[in-house]
Design a protein around this motif. Structure first.
Motif, mmCIF file in Angstrom:
data_model
loop_
_atom_site.group_PDB
_atom_site.id
_atom_site.type_symbol
_atom_site.label_atom_id
_atom_site.label_comp_id
_atom_site.label_asym_id
_atom_site.label_seq_id
_atom_site.Cartn_x
_atom_site.Cartn_y
_atom_site.Cartn_z
ATOM 1 N N LEU A 1 0.827 -1.201 0.000
ATOM 2 C CA LEU A 1 0.000 0.000 0.000
ATOM 3 C C LEU A 1 0.860 1.250 0.000
ATOM 4 O O LEU A 1 0.471 2.292 0.502
ATOM 5 C CB LEU A 1 -0.931 0.010 1.215
ATOM 6 C CG LEU A 1 -1.948 -1.129 1.259
ATOM 7 C CD1 LEU A 1 -2.739 -1.077 2.533
ATOM 8 C CD2 LEU A 1 -2.862 -1.076 0.049
ATOM 9 N N GLY A 2 2.045 1.141 -0.557
ATOM 10 C CA GLY A 2 2.941 2.277 -0.606
ATOM 11 C C GLY A 2 3.509 2.641 0.747
ATOM 12 O O GLY A 2 3.995 3.752 0.938
ATOM 13 N N GLY A 3 3.431 1.711 1.708
ATOM 14 C CA GLY A 3 4.022 1.930 3.014
ATOM 15 C C GLY A 3 3.034 2.145 4.139
ATOM 16 O O GLY A 3 3.395 2.026 5.317
ATOM 17 N N SER A 4 1.782 2.478 3.820
ATOM 18 C CA SER A 4 0.806 2.714 4.888
ATOM 19 C C SER A 4 -0.602 2.494 4.364
ATOM 20 O O SER A 4 -0.875 2.659 3.172
ATOM 21 C CB SER A 4 0.929 4.140 5.440
ATOM 22 O OG SER A 4 0.665 5.088 4.422
ATOM 23 N N MET A 5 -1.489 2.114 5.267
ATOM 24 C CA MET A 5 -2.892 1.915 4.910
ATOM 25 C C MET A 5 -3.623 3.244 4.965
ATOM 26 O O MET A 5 -3.308 4.116 5.779
ATOM 27 C CB MET A 5 -3.535 0.902 5.850
ATOM 28 C CG MET A 5 -4.968 0.561 5.492
ATOM 29 S SD MET A 5 -5.559 -0.926 6.356
ATOM 30 C CE MET A 5 -4.776 -2.214 5.386
ATOM 31 N N SER A 6 -4.609 3.401 4.096
ATOM 32 C CA SER A 6 -5.398 4.627 4.036
ATOM 33 C C SER A 6 -6.662 4.494 4.874
ATOM 34 O O SER A 6 -7.251 3.406 4.970
ATOM 35 C CB SER A 6 -5.779 4.935 2.584
ATOM 36 O OG SER A 6 -6.773 5.946 2.514
ATOM 37 N N VAL A 7 -7.099 5.588 5.449
ATOM 38 C CA VAL A 7 -8.348 5.621 6.201
ATOM 39 C C VAL A 7 -9.538 5.297 5.307
ATOM 40 O O VAL A 7 -10.610 4.904 5.784
ATOM 41 C CB VAL A 7 -8.535 7.003 6.868
ATOM 42 C CG1 VAL A 7 -8.804 8.079 5.824
ATOM 43 C CG2 VAL A 7 -9.651 6.976 7.901
ATOM 44 N N LEU A 8 -9.365 5.434 3.981
ATOM 45 C CA LEU A 8 -10.443 5.151 3.045
ATOM 46 C C LEU A 8 -10.653 3.656 2.833
ATOM 47 O O LEU A 8 -11.661 3.251 2.264
ATOM 48 C CB LEU A 8 -10.148 5.814 1.692
ATOM 49 C CG LEU A 8 -9.883 7.322 1.708
ATOM 50 C CD1 LEU A 8 -9.577 7.818 0.306
ATOM 51 C CD2 LEU A 8 -11.065 8.075 2.295
ATOM 52 N N MET A 9 -9.718 2.839 3.275
ATOM 53 C CA MET A 9 -9.786 1.408 3.018
ATOM 54 C C MET A 9 -10.728 0.705 3.989
ATOM 55 O O MET A 9 -11.225 1.286 4.950
ATOM 56 C CB MET A 9 -8.385 0.811 3.055
ATOM 57 C CG MET A 9 -7.550 1.224 1.848
ATOM 58 S SD MET A 9 -5.960 0.404 1.814
ATOM 59 C CE MET A 9 -5.461 0.803 0.133
ATOM 60 N N VAL B 1 6.275 1.253 -4.874
ATOM 61 C CA VAL B 1 6.514 2.695 -4.870
ATOM 62 C C VAL B 1 5.877 3.287 -3.619
ATOM 63 O O VAL B 1 4.722 2.985 -3.302
ATOM 64 C CB VAL B 1 5.908 3.383 -6.113
ATOM 65 C CG1 VAL B 1 6.405 4.826 -6.205
ATOM 66 C CG2 VAL B 1 6.216 2.613 -7.382
ATOM 67 N N GLU B 2 6.601 4.136 -2.918
ATOM 68 C CA GLU B 2 6.044 4.818 -1.756
ATOM 69 C C GLU B 2 4.826 5.641 -2.157
ATOM 70 O O GLU B 2 4.854 6.390 -3.140
ATOM 71 C CB GLU B 2 7.092 5.743 -1.129
ATOM 72 C CG GLU B 2 6.600 6.443 0.125
ATOM 73 C CD GLU B 2 7.647 7.354 0.735
ATOM 74 O OE1 GLU B 2 7.317 8.075 1.699
ATOM 75 O OE2 GLU B 2 8.798 7.346 0.242
ATOM 76 N N GLY B 3 3.744 5.488 -1.425
ATOM 77 C CA GLY B 3 2.539 6.247 -1.707
ATOM 78 C C GLY B 3 1.660 5.664 -2.801
ATOM 79 O O GLY B 3 0.627 6.247 -3.133
ATOM 80 N N ILE B 4 2.034 4.507 -3.368
ATOM 81 C CA ILE B 4 1.271 3.880 -4.445
ATOM 82 C C ILE B 4 0.761 2.531 -3.975
ATOM 83 O O ILE B 4 1.522 1.706 -3.463
ATOM 84 C CB ILE B 4 2.141 3.702 -5.712
ATOM 85 C CG1 ILE B 4 2.693 5.055 -6.177
ATOM 86 C CG2 ILE B 4 1.337 3.023 -6.820
ATOM 87 C CD1 ILE B 4 1.646 6.068 -6.570
ATOM 88 N N ILE C 1 2.861 10.970 -1.629
ATOM 89 C CA ILE C 1 3.538 10.930 -0.337
ATOM 90 C C ILE C 1 2.680 10.310 0.767
ATOM 91 O O ILE C 1 3.164 10.104 1.878
ATOM 92 C CB ILE C 1 3.998 12.341 0.096
ATOM 93 C CG1 ILE C 1 2.813 13.309 0.189
ATOM 94 C CG2 ILE C 1 5.038 12.883 -0.869
ATOM 95 C CD1 ILE C 1 3.183 14.681 0.726
ATOM 96 N N ALA C 2 1.415 10.004 0.474
ATOM 97 C CA ALA C 2 0.535 9.300 1.425
ATOM 98 C C ALA C 2 0.552 9.953 2.798
ATOM 99 O O ALA C 2 0.801 9.313 3.810
ATOM 100 C CB ALA C 2 0.939 7.829 1.515
ATOM 101 N N ASP C 3 0.258 11.241 2.826
ATOM 102 C CA ASP C 3 0.266 12.012 4.075
ATOM 103 C C ASP C 3 -1.105 12.659 4.252
ATOM 104 O O ASP C 3 -1.427 13.667 3.613
ATOM 105 C CB ASP C 3 1.367 13.073 4.019
ATOM 106 C CG ASP C 3 1.520 13.840 5.336
ATOM 107 O OD1 ASP C 3 0.612 13.739 6.179
ATOM 108 O OD2 ASP C 3 2.529 14.538 5.491
ATOM 109 N N ALA C 4 -1.918 12.065 5.118
ATOM 110 C CA ALA C 4 -3.293 12.548 5.313
ATOM 111 C C ALA C 4 -3.348 13.919 5.955
ATOM 112 O O ALA C 4 -4.389 14.591 5.917
ATOM 113 C CB ALA C 4 -4.077 11.554 6.164
ATOM 114 N N SER C 5 -2.249 14.382 6.541
ATOM 115 C CA SER C 5 -2.254 15.683 7.213
ATOM 116 C C SER C 5 -1.874 16.834 6.285
ATOM 117 O O SER C 5 -1.857 17.992 6.713
ATOM 118 C CB SER C 5 -1.290 15.653 8.407
ATOM 119 O OG SER C 5 0.038 15.402 7.989
#
Length: 581
Positions: free
Chosen positions: A145-153, A321-324, A414-418
């Motif tokens: 997940l590009g390094g982290s899970m999304s809150v949308l998942m 890929v990070e963020g992908i 960059i998968a940064d929710a903030s």
């Protein structure tokens, strides 16, 4: 006789694609030559009991689906017996039933009393704490997940339900991806395995071929070991042959009840669907255009862009890929690895930028008086400003306006929710001219961020050299010019850009009914039935190109500096809080 299309249509085979979007269900009928015969849609209700919480109902969604299918049959004039197959695609929303009685379960947890509201919509952000907890495990599977899970998942949403339901009620739950829920309703087969959730959101070990199916160890690590009990029956069970069936394969036939609901015959094949964005890839990546032989499948990135945007590519090898999100092996197309990036807000960003401007009401009135939508009006106004000022290009008008638009957080790259937005170049100007400049700045941001995503993916090993764009924003000529020139590659646009997701679902239906299925069946259908595309070539050695190259450097700086500024503030706060009283 020639004026009556009825006998012609009755002699053809027809296929139905159903797209369940956020706000409506849409049905499209195509014939065996890929010609669109008719389409219809029906609105879907949404409930928002609190900010950030969004719920729907499977039964109400199914009613909308049935209405759309019956309406499209009526419009087309074709006979139900000519329909050979149907496929459902939908948002990546979470549907909840009991595993023992198949009753709907209230999506709001113990505080909710309406069991009919049994869908947590994809955009729901209730599970922020659960998402953080999952990501803190730093489990190796998060690399998919590009390094982290999304809150949308969906997995964080399931964990939220565990925290907000009694243990007994939670143990009775069974969880479906929404298009799997629709497949279950259509076929009546409750044992049909969850094909997307177990490949995308639940992170199976084995995308690299080392193992297959659900990861018991990962579910235990995120405090959801109950999902692994009894052969994972609460999340669709163990996938057939160790791996979820690819999109476009057969899931069976319509059950008697669903056939009656839809106005179709029970012998209609039900194709395995997928998440709507991937159906957009199916409906977009196979476009026909001059020079198409120079762009093999693995080099084509499909951009499915409306309210938000998804960037999808099918690679010949796994690329991390990070963020992908991804790579996901054999999920949509056997023998290929799917990777997905995206923007949380695309059309939604443009709408926000113009609606909050003081000149919006005046611009909207002028647009209505000219029978134009607001975006076409602003595009014309920009050209008027260019001509009046003698500027060499529209881009020159916004040369000193630098807009960064992650107003809703950053999904990719960059998968940064903030992340938030920032602007350099604000003035006190409240005119329509200024509104047009700010609108153009948002267009530039979308194009520059797309370049950022593609650059990171290609540096990691993908081979993207062309963009196939569908969805409502594909009709924006200014944006297509910016994207092509910013990314330095041709943009190919279907003539019916807004119908790509539904068209992709119809092609999945065709594939499911193909007599001889093989790993290349879906790609052959995509090529044989693909729409004609129009090409927007990138500009070279132009003012636009030079300005975008400079603005890309500034865009990267805006992105990085925001994160630096946040760290500086946090250190100041931490230092203050750590002082003795």
């Amino acid at each position: 006789m020639d004026s009556d299309p009825g006998p012609i249509y009755r002699s053809k085979r027809h296929y139905i694609g159903v797209d369940v979007g956020t706000g409506s269900a849409r049905a499209l009928i195509i014939d065996e030559d890929g010609k669109s015969v008719a389409s219809a849609s029906k609105a879907i209700d949404e409930w928002q009991p609190q900010p950030g919480i969004h719920e729907q109902s499977v039964s109400q969604i199914w009613d909308s689906v049935c209405h759309a299918v019956k309406e499209v049959l009526s419009q087309s004039g074709i006979q139900p017996e000519s329909v050979r197959s149907i496929a459902f695609v939908a948002t990546c929303s979470l549907a909840i039933f009991t595993h023992d009685t198949n009753e709907p379960v209230a999506a709001g947890g113990r505080e909710s009393t309406d069991k009919d509201h049994n869908v947590i919509l994809w955009m729901d952000q209730r599970a922020k704490l659960e998402t953080e907890a999952i990501n803190k495990t730093q489990h190796e599977l998060l690399k998919y997940l590009g390094g982290s899970m999304s809150v949308l998942m969906e997995l964080p949403k399931i964990l939220w339900l565990k925290h907000h339901m009694s243990e007994a009620d939670f143990r009775r739950c069974k969880f479906y991806d929404l298009n799997d829920a629709l497949t279950y309703v259509a076929t009546g087969n409750q044992q049909f395995p969850c094909t997307k959730m177990c490949t995308r959101d639940a992170l199976p070990i084995g995308v690299d071929g080392t193992a297959k199916g659900w990861s018991r160890e990962f579910l235990e690590a995120v405090q959801l070991e109950i999902l692994a009990a009894e052969d994972f029956k609460r999340v669709g069970g163990v996938c057939r042959h160790g791996r979820a069936p690819p999109a476009g394969t057969s899931a069976g036939h319509l059950c008697e009840r669903s056939a009656r609901d839809l106005g179709l015959n029970p012998d209609v094949t039900v194709g395995v669907g997928t998440i709507d964005s991937y159906s957009g890839w199916v409906g977009t990546a196979g476009l026909s255009f001059d020079g198409q032989q120079d762009f093999p499948l693995h080099s084509r990135m499909a951009v499915v862009a409306g309210t938000s945007a998804c960037y999808i590519v099918a690679s010949r090898k796994p690329v991390f890929v990070e963020g992908i999100w991804g790579p996901y092996q054999d999920w949509v197309l056997p023998g290929h690895w799917m990777s997905e990036g995206g923007q949380i807000a695309t059309g939604m960003l443009l709408r926000h930028v113009i609606e909050v401007h003081p000149a919006y009401d005046a611009a909207l009135e002028l647009a209505n008086n000219s029978d134009l939508n607001i975006y076409d009006f602003l595009d014309r106004h920009l050209e008027h400003m260019r001509s009046k000022s003698g500027a060499p290009d529209v881009s020159y008008l916004g040369r000193n306006y630098f807009y960064y638009g992650d107003l809703y957080g950053n999904r990719s790259p960059i998968a940064d929710a903030s992340m938030t937005g920032s602007v350099v170049g604000l003035t006190g100007d409240k005119s329509i001219d200024n509104l047009a400049i700010q609108y153009y700045g948002a267009l530039e941001f979308i194009a520059l961020q797309m370049r950022h995503v593609i650059s990171m993916m290609n540096e990691a090993g993908t081979e993207v050299n062309s963009l196939f764009i569908s969805g409502s924003v594909a009709n924006n000529a200014n944006l297509m010019r910016l994207i092509a020139t910013s990314c330095g590659m041709p943009v190919i646009i279907p003539r019916r850009a807004g119908a790509a997701v539904c068209f992709g679902a119809a092609m999945l239906a065709v594939t499911a009914e193909t007599p001889t299925s093989s790993t290349s069946s879906l790609w052959l259908v995509m090529q044989n039935l693909g729409q004609q595309g129009e090409i927007q070539q990138p500009e070279k050695n132009s003012l636009l190109k030079d300005l975008l190259d400079v603005k890309y450097i500034i865009y990267l700086e805006q992105c990085e500096r925001q994160r630096v500024f946040r760290d500086m503030v946090e250190k100041a706060i931490s230092s203050h809080l750590d002082r003795p009283a």
